[in-house]
Design a protein around this motif. Sequence first.
Motif, mmCIF file in Angstrom:
data_model
loop_
_atom_site.group_PDB
_atom_site.id
_atom_site.type_symbol
_atom_site.label_atom_id
_atom_site.label_comp_id
_atom_site.label_asym_id
_atom_site.label_seq_id
_atom_site.Cartn_x
_atom_site.Cartn_y
_atom_site.Cartn_z
ATOM 1 N N GLU A 86 0.917 -1.151 0.010
ATOM 2 C CA GLU A 86 -0.164 0.011 -0.002
ATOM 3 C C GLU A 86 0.740 1.216 0.036
ATOM 4 O O GLU A 86 0.838 2.234 -0.857
ATOM 5 N N TYR B 124 -6.302 9.084 -4.406
ATOM 6 C CA TYR B 124 -5.985 7.491 -4.256
ATOM 7 C C TYR B 124 -4.426 7.631 -3.366
ATOM 8 O O TYR B 124 -4.379 6.641 -2.707
ATOM 9 N N HIS C 297 -4.562 4.926 -0.335
ATOM 10 C CA HIS C 297 -3.635 3.917 -0.096
ATOM 11 C C HIS C 297 -2.928 4.126 1.142
ATOM 12 O O HIS C 297 -2.583 3.193 1.909
#
Length: 161
Positions: free
Chosen positions: A13, A42, A46
Amino acid sequence: MGDDERLSAVADELGLLLDELRSLAANRSAGVHRKGVTNLYYASFHAVRALLAAHGIESRTHEGTQRLFAAHFVKPGLFDHAHLKTLGRLEADRLRADYQGFYRFGPEDVEQSLGEVVALSDAVLDYLTSLEPTALGDPIAAVRAALAVVIPTRHPAQGGA
């Protein structure tokens, strides 16, 4: 989920977060604001998924990620509610950027959210460092270096406030 698998998921991640920050820097430089807005979402997404993975918590959806973040980290007071609001607003912006071509984004849209994304990312990195100071050192250092590129006045080793 065992420790090795958990640490691997966190590192994965963080790698995706790093990719989004690098893409954000390129899109800002090229003046591609619509994609910059998507990168901001994003990157935050993440960062939160890395946080969840550190505790062996998996989510299969964007909404689930927000709900799990709220339940496990915001409600208990480990993370500020403002980070949850940022994530939700950025998702709405990302949906407009991806699906509403008539909606225009400018540099101010990217800059307005950038500080919030950096604050969320810093908070996650600081938390992960407190959990796994050595095992996640390299991926965390790489993300901090990318944050320094996104905000040039920032030193790569500088953490959150």
